[in-house]
Design an enzyme around this catalytic site. Structure first.
Site, PDB file in Angstrom:
ATOM      1  N   SER A 171      27.052  29.129  -3.469  1.00 14.73           N
ATOM      2  CA  SER A 171      27.722  27.899  -3.897  1.00 14.73           C
ATOM      3  C   SER A 171      28.445  28.187  -5.206  1.00 14.73           C
ATOM      4  CB  SER A 171      26.711  26.760  -4.035  1.00 14.73           C
ATOM      5  OG  SER A 171      27.368  25.520  -4.278  1.00 14.73           O
ATOM      6  N   HIS A 198      29.942  27.257  -0.099  1.00 14.72           N
ATOM      7  CA  HIS A 198      30.238  25.834  -0.206  1.00 14.72           C
ATOM      8  C   HIS A 198      31.660  25.646  -0.733  1.00 14.72           C
ATOM      9  CE1 HIS A 198      25.666  24.844  -0.717  1.00 14.72           C
ATOM     10  NE2 HIS A 198      25.991  25.098   0.533  1.00 14.72           N
ATOM     11  N   MET A 287      24.213  25.823  -7.139  1.00 10.14           N
ATOM     12  CA  MET A 287      23.372  24.704  -7.528  1.00 10.14           C
ATOM     13  C   MET A 287      22.721  24.086  -6.289  1.00 10.14           C
ATOM     14  SD  MET A 287      26.416  22.076  -8.559  1.00 10.14           S
ATOM     15  CE  MET A 287      27.773  21.728  -7.439  1.00 10.14           C
ATOM     16  N   ASP A 290      20.021  24.448  -1.068  1.00 11.70           N
ATOM     17  CA  ASP A 290      20.425  24.900   0.258  1.00 11.70           C
ATOM     18  C   ASP A 290      20.106  26.385   0.415  1.00 11.70           C
ATOM     19  OD1 ASP A 290      21.536  24.872   2.778  1.00 11.70           O
ATOM     20  OD2 ASP A 290      23.610  24.999   2.076  1.00 11.70           O
TER      21      ASP A 290
END
Length: 348
Positions: A171, A198, A287, A290
């Site tokens: 991410s 992401h 962050m 996931d």
């Protein structure tokens, strides 16, 4: 103490919108605005911001050019603000040192509340403080394994003898990390690599193209129904979950997981089912949490797992949560992760 934010955008309307949003957010203080990159650089020593929100596309000195000049002389964190059509420049900015980016909503009036939360979280996640979202534990007990140290050093011990697929989740900070991993893959890569980064729709295509241009292997944005071939790298497209089913890419429009789509957990679960113990799973900087459940599935299937350590992560959230849940075999630096991946590629 508040995080001091400086806003850079050539549009007076956007400067006002972002100033109003952030001034109404606890823990954030807007200390100034600017309409150009040159004016921003001139005022840095006086204002001393903690973070800069900067538009990608500006006349004169562009946001990308200003980013490079700022990063040459300071360690100020920078989040790029990108509108539609600025995908390629945004990817280059992330590669050149920007910590994160956020897309400008086209309909800000009807998305202001959601956008405010997203902007607040992205800014605060770059700072170690009480505002960062607490990480989520697994609902199930992880496979039997001692909890490793978060400062585990690179070790060849217990590395799998063979892997048939590598899967990677990332991410915030992920684009730069992936640019340090994938271009080092050898041209004779003989296994597939499946990646969730992401990103919104549009940016993943630009990112895949950028990686493909810099790599010895083929890197593509995944397409539904595409056969999974040996030696290719597949980037999950923005706004779709990606799974592997019968050695075929499938894209899903099912609801977001952890507030994101694509989600790392969904890919990891499918790859664990598809390849069993012959999977190497990697969680990079980012962050949130996931990927932890997905690593549980990989470990439960007998696979191996790596996590990026705090020292080399832009945001030590996803890796930390996976480590704390006991689903990581080694928590190491990005250089060491690259060494292991390339070592496993050679023996597979």
């Amino acid at each position: 103490m508040s995080i001091k934010v400086f806003i850079v955008d050539d549009s007076p309307f956007m400067r006002k919108i972002f100033s109003d949003i952030l001034s109404d957010t606890a823990g954030l203080e807007v200390i100034g605005t600017s309409r150009s990159g040159r004016d921003t650089i001139r005022r840095l020593d006086t204002l001393k911001p903690d973070i800069i929100l900067m538009d990608v596309n500006m006349p004169g000195l562009s946001g990308f050019e200003a980013l490079k000049l700022i990063k040459e002389k300071t360690s100020i964190r920078i989040i790029m603000m990108s509108s539609q059509g600025g995908e390629d420049v945004t990817i280059k900015a992330l590669e050149s040192g920007a910590e994160d980016f956020i897309g400008k909503p086209q309909d800000l009036k009807n998305t202001s509340t959601e956008f405010k939360k997203e902007l607040e979280y992205r800014i605060k996640s770059l700072f170690k403080n009480e505002w960062v979202r607490k990480e989520k534990p697994l609902k199930k007990n992880p496979p039997v394994r001692k909890r490793i140290s978060e400062k585990t050093v690179f070790s060849n011990q217990d590395l799998p003898k063979k892997v048939e697929a590598i899967t990677i989740g990332a991410s915030t900070g992920g684009p730069r990390a992936l640019m340090q991993l994938i271009p080092l893959f050898p041209a004779d890569l003989s296994i597939p690599v499946l990646v969730v980064q992401h990103m919104p729709a549009g940016f993943t295509a630009s990112f895949a193209n950028r990686l493909n241009a810099e790599s010895n292997v083929t890197v593509v944005e995944a397409v539904d129904g595409l056969p999974v071939e040996q030696g290719a790298v597949y980037i999950a497209p923005g706004n779709y979950h990606m799974i592997v089913d019968n050695k075929t890419i499938r894209l899903l429009s099912t609801p977001k997981m952890h507030g994101v789509r694509p989600a790392v957990d969904i890919l990891f679960e499918s790859v664990a089912k598809e390849y069993g113990s012959k999977v190497l799973g990697v969680i990079l900087t980012g962050m949130g949490y996931d990927g932890t459940q997905g690593l549980y599935d990989i470990k439960a299937a007998g696979g191996y797992s790596l996590a990026q350590n705090e020292e080399t992560s832009v945001v030590y959230g996803m890796p930390k949560n996976a480590v704390e849940n006991g689903v990581v075999d080694q928590c190491i630096g990005l250089k060491e992760i690259s060494e292991i991946l390339n070592q496993m590629i050679k023996v597979s």
